[in-house]
Every structure is written in structure tokens, then in C-alpha cells.
Design a protein around this motif. Structure first.
Motif, PDB file in Angstrom:
ATOM      1  N   ARG A 130       0.833  -1.203   0.000  1.00 14.31           N
ATOM      2  CA  ARG A 130       0.000   0.000   0.000  1.00 14.31           C
ATOM      3  C   ARG A 130       0.874   1.262   0.000  1.00 14.31           C
ATOM      4  O   ARG A 130       0.590   2.224  -0.719  1.00 14.31           O
TER       5      ARG A 130
ATOM      6  N   GLN B 209       2.015   2.416  -3.241  1.00 14.93           N
ATOM      7  CA  GLN B 209       1.045   3.071  -4.118  1.00 14.93           C
ATOM      8  C   GLN B 209       0.767   4.524  -3.717  1.00 14.93           C
ATOM      9  O   GLN B 209       0.245   5.295  -4.502  1.00 14.93           O
ATOM     10  N   THR B 210       1.062   4.871  -2.447  1.00 16.19           N
ATOM     11  CA  THR B 210       0.787   6.243  -2.014  1.00 16.19           C
ATOM     12  C   THR B 210       2.058   7.069  -2.182  1.00 16.19           C
ATOM     13  O   THR B 210       3.155   6.538  -2.163  1.00 16.19           O
TER      14      THR B 210
ATOM     15  N   SER C 179      -4.022   7.173   5.762  1.00 14.94           N
ATOM     16  CA  SER C 179      -3.900   6.740   4.373  1.00 14.94           C
ATOM     17  C   SER C 179      -3.624   5.238   4.289  1.00 14.94           C
ATOM     18  O   SER C 179      -3.892   4.608   3.272  1.00 14.94           O
TER      19      SER C 179
END
Lengths: 306, 256
Positions: free
Chosen positions: B148, B151-152, B178
Motif C-alpha cells: 500500500r 502506491q501512495t 492513508s
């Protein structure tokens, strides 16, 4: 002055990185070291000492545990395990590769569904999944009764408690672990390479064996390791589906630790499994480096020819 | 499906192979007969028998204690580890080390922990199983959260720090929100893994507190009963529900 500012700025950034490492990664890395690395190293250490009478060890150095592993009885179990785990791996690849290939050709939203359906059984109780095959393969079970009803066999045949049953159980347990990495490697594949091969007159079979298969070899290797190594160490499937007649390394290790109470010898057998894992990963890394290398050379050639 | 050509054959075979055994178990759990093989009629008696089975009930309670405890600890440690690894280390070796507990064969980890607990004098109990489950659980949480984080983008965190927020404030106000979906998905996965884990629990548990998989193992070893079919159907339902929720929260397949 500006130099000293950047230096102190750099110093602050560095301090922040170190604090960040300590606060965030520190506890987890410490935990892994304490409850994985040290225990595994302990297995390595124990393999060089003598057994205690009721489990545990006596701190006297010996190489005898290693010598013992070469006795015919144990060599037989080791080679038998390699054959069963090897057959399982080949079968899982033969079923898993084309399935992974088929999934990459599905429309985008069906791909996700298909992948979730592949992993779903993997997240369910492993004993239950093995138990299902006891029910299926039993002499009164559905496979036997439908074969009898269809007139293919006249009486139920012994499917359960055979090496074949062990292999089926292992393929069933680990098939999802083959499909995922193979899928990922096919997905990443540059389709233009295959098109190029067929434009140059290669048949689809030739294009597959000369282009697709070699380039997806790293994924195939990862899948093979994910099946082969846990199959070797599995003692539940040989026991439940092999009926104790098929003995694998996993069974030996379990028995040495829980029944014979010979931990040092069990440790040697476990090291056999760990070293295979390490060797296979090293081979995988080498293959994937070579393939990336080829890819880069290919790209470089394209650029220089353009 | 139509454009798959001959690939339809292995494709259909795989899904039939994966799901027929599971389907047979579920169907047989509603069988009226005492034989787990021959269908004689519909009945829910095995579910009733299951709820009255003291061994299974106790095993279930033990399993829940371990699974809840391991999930909480593994989620906290795994999330912090993922942030530490991807934001502050950026080293492939440290990342591989963090994920190693998920790859190491369970039997090897099990005997290592048995030897380790014996050496340092930890009495084998539900607590030692919990400690063991945290190791691999943490690696699974870390894997999902690292995916994750990949992806941020980190510019929000940098902005927060540039505006004078400390490490802790930035973490609480920016990073954690997030990553929330990945953290929840990771926690769900650890919970399922712990719920179903047999090998490590078998080696690191005390003799008086069997977890549910250990109870199942001893039942299956001594023969096939329709009660196990009912239990199997329930466990499959639980795992499927949890994993599908995790998948919907974040794209699970990215992390595995």
C-alpha cells in the motif's frame, strides 16, 4: 555559512532517519530476530551436539547426527520425499501454468475474480482441506461409488493411503501458490516480444517455448519453490492421506522432536529442508538476473538499431 | 471464456479441482446418515452435535484467545515495521528479512521455537502459541502495508514535516489514515491465518489447552465423523467471509 547550514540540515535528516528506523522498524525487527532468527540458529547449533535423554540436548560436540543421516533408512526417506515433492511440483506446474495463462487472457474485471477464487482455498483451514480428500478418496466415497456405478470398476479400489493420494493432497494444498507467481510473470511479459516472434514466422508453439516460457521462468521457479519446500516439510498429508505408509522428511522431523526426543538429529533433518530452500532461492535469483540481463540487452539493441 | 481456446480445459479443471472437495464437505455436513460418505437425506443434526461438543467448544475458545491476541500484536508491530522499512530503510535486504517469517517453512519455525522456548524456560501454553503466531502474522501485515505504501506518495508526509510537525504527529494525522485499509486487511488476514494454523500451534502449545486445529487433527486421525463436516463447513464460511472482506477493502492479490 551555506555549507554549514546544509551540513546541519543533512545531520537533522540523518537523525530523523535513524529515529524513524528505531521507532518504526526497531520493535518488529527485534521481534523477528528473537522469535525466528535465534530459534532457527538454535536448530543449527543443536545439530552439532548430543541428544538429552528426555529431549533437549547435552552440550558435547559431535558430528554423529550428520553421519546418521546417511544411514540407508534415512537416505531412503530423503530420496522418497524428494520424489514425492518433485512429482507434486511438476503436476502443480503442469496444471497451474496454463491456468495462470488463461487468467491473463480474461477481461480485466474477471481476472480479479478468478485470482481471488484461486487464493480463497489457500486461506482456509489446511486440515479441513486435507480431510476433504479422505472423504473423496475413501472406498465408500463419491469417487469410488461413481466409478462403480459407471461400470468402470466392479469393486471399490484403494485410492486412499497410497503415495498417489499424498501427491494429490499436496498438489491440492499448494496449487494456489504456483498460480499466483506464474500469473504475475506472464502478466508482466512484454506482448510485443511474442508478436515479434510470430511476425518473424515462429509458430505459436515455437513462440511459446522460445519466448514466453524462458521469460516467465523466474515466476515458474518461485511457484516451484513455494510447492516443493512446504511439500517436503509437510507431515500432515503423508499421515492422513498416506496412512503412515508414506514417510517423508517432515514426518521424521516431527517424530524426532515429539516422539523419539532426539532433537539434534531432528535438527539435522530440518537443516536439509532449509538448505534446499536456500539453494533453490539462489538458483531462482540467478535465473531472474540472467533474464533481466537479456531483457536489458534486448532493449539496448532496439535503441541502438533505431 | 470463449476466446480462451483449449486453455479452457486446464482453467475449468483447476477450479473444479479446487472447489469440488470443498463443496462435497459442505453438502455432506447436511447429511442425515451417520456415514460421512453416503447421502440419505437432509438434516442439521451434525451442527447441533457440534455445538454440544465440549472439546470443540473449548478448542474454539482457546483459538479465539490466541487469534485475537496475535492479531492485535501482529497488526501493531507489522504496521510500524512496514513504515520503517519503506520510509526509513529503503533496503531490499531489510525488507526481505521482515517478510522472511511468511516464507520460512512452518515446521522449521515450529521446531526452532520449541527448542528456543525450552532453552529460555518459557512454559508451553496458549501464550507461547500467541508469541509464535505474532512472528508470521507480523510479516503478512507488513507485506500488505508495504504494498500500500508503494502506491501512495510521500509528499503529504514531507509537507507535514516541513510545516513543523514531529514524527509522531505526522504519523497520527497523515500516515495512519492513508494506510488504514491495508492495515485492516492485514489484520483480517492474520486473524484467519491464526484461526487455522496447526503446525506451529501443535509444537508450541501446552498439553492442556488444545486450539481448534489441534482438536480437529486428533479427531481426523481417529476416523471420519459427520461432525467434522459440519465444523468444516462453518470454518470455510468464516475464512471465505473474512478473506473476501479483506480483498474488498484492498486489492488482496497485489500483496500475496
Amino acid at each position: 555559512m551555506s555549507a554549514s547550514t546544509t551540513q546541519s540540515g543533512r545531520g537533522a535528516a540523518r537523525r530523523r532517519a535513524l529515529t524513524g528506523r528505531a521507532i518504526f522498524a526497531g520493535p518488529g525487527l527485534l521481534y523477528i530476530t528473537l522469535f525466528m532468527t535465534i530459534p532457527v540458529l538454535l536448530v543449527l547449533v543443536y545439530s552439532f551436539f548430543q541428544r538429552g535423554r528426555f529431549g533437549g540436548i547435552v552440550w558435547e560436540f559431535t558430528l554423529e547426527n550428520y553421519v546418521r543421516a546417511f544411514e540407508p533408512v534415512y537416505l531412503n526417506v530423503l530420496s522418497n520425499s524428494l520424489v514425492i515433492a518433485g512429482t507434486t511440483t511438476v503436476l502443480a506446474l503442469v496444471i497451474g501454468y496454463p491456468t495462470a495463462y488463461a487468467i491473463t487472457r480474461l477481461p480485466k474485471r474477471w481476472r480479479t475474480v478468478a485470482l481471488v477464487l484461486v487464493v480463497l482455498p489457500f486461506w482456509t483451514n489446511f486440515l479441513i482441506r486435507t480431510y476433504a480428500w479422505i472423504v473423496l478418496l475413501n472406498s465408500e466415497g463419491p469417487i469410488n461409488s461413481s466409478l462403480v456405478d459407471a461400470g468402470i470398476i466392479s469393486a471399490p479400489i484403494g485410492l486412499l493411503y497410497t503415495p498417489g493420494a499424498v501427491i494429490v493432497g499436496l498438489v491440492y494444498a499448494y496449487l494456489p501458490l504456483v498460480i499466483l507467481p506464474v500469473y504475475a510473470s506472464i502478466e508482466r511479459l512484454d506482448r510485443q516480444l511474442i508478436e515479434a516472434a510470430s511476425n518473424l514466422g515462429a509458430s505459436r508453439v515455437r513462440a511459446f517455448f522460445d519466448v514466453t516460457l524462458p521469460l516467465t521462468l523466474p515466476g515458474v521457479m518461485i511457484g516451484a519453490i513455494f510447492v516443493f519446500v512446504p511439500s517436503l516439510g509437510n507431515f500432515v498429508v503423508p499421515e492422513l492421506l498416506g496412512g503412515g505408509k508414506t514417510v517423508m522428511v517432515g514426518n521424521l522431523i516431527r517424530d524426532q522432536f515429539l516422539e523419539a526426543r532426539d532433537w539434534p538429529f531432528g535438527a539435522v533433518l530440518a537443516l536439509f529442508v532449509i538448505s534446499l530452500l536456500v539453494i533453490l532461492f539462489a538458483i531462482q535469483a540467478a535465473i531472474s538476473r540472467r533474464i533481466n540481463g537479456t531483457g536489458k540487452r534486448y532493449a539496448a539493441k532496439q535503441v541502438t538499431h533505431a | 471464456m470463449r476466446n480462451l481456446g483449449w486453455l479452457r480445459v486446464p482453467f475449468i479443471f483447476t477450479y473444479a479441482f479446487l472447489y469440488i472437495p470443498i463443496a462435497v464437505l459442505v453438502v455432506m455436513s447436511f447429511n442425515a446418515s451417520k456415514s460421512p460418505f453416503v447421502w440419505t437425506g437432509f438434516s442439521t443434526q451434525w451442527y447441533t452435535a457440534l455445538f454440544n461438543n465440549e472439546l470443540i467448544r473449548q478448542g474454539f475458545i482457546n483459538t479465539m484467545i490466541v487469534a485475537v491476541g496475535a492479531t492485535i500484536l501482529a497488526t501493531i508491530l507489522g504496521t510500524l515495521l512496514a513504515i520503517g522499512v519503506s520510509r526509513y530503510f529503503r533496503s531490499a535486504i531489510v525488507e526481505a528479512y521482515s517478510l522472511a517469517p511468511a516464507i520460512i517453512p512452518d515446521l522449521v519455525l515450529a521446531i526452532g521455537l520449541l527448542a528456543f522456548f525450552a532453552l529460555v524456560g518459557v512454559t508451553l501454553s496458549l501464550f507461547s502459541v500467541l508469541l509464535a503466531h505474532v512472528v508470521f502474522g507480523m510479516a503478512f501485515v507488513a507485506a500488505v502495508v508495504i504494498a500500500r505504501i508503494g502506491q501512495t506518495d510521500s509528499s503529504l508526509e514531507e509537507a507535514s514535516r516541513d510545516l513543523g510537525a514531529g514524527v509522531v504527529t505526522t504519523f497520527r494525522k497523515i500516515t495512519l489514515p492513508s494506510l488504514a485499509p491495508a492495515i485492516i486487511a492485514g489484520a483480517l488476514l492474520v486473524f484467519t491465518l491464526s484461526l487455522d494454523e496447526f503446525v506451529i500451534a501443535y509444537f508450541t502449545n501446552g498439553p492442556t489447552t488444545p486450539t481448534l486445529p489441534i482438536v480437529i487433527y486428533s479427531m481426523v486421525r481417529f476416523g471420519v465423523t459427520p461432525e467434522i463436516n459440519a465444523l468444516a463447513a462453518l470454518l470455510l464460511l468464516v475464512s471465505f467471509t473474512i478473506v473476501i472482506s479483506a480483498q474488498r477493502i484492498t486489492r488482496l492479490t497485489d500483496a500475496v
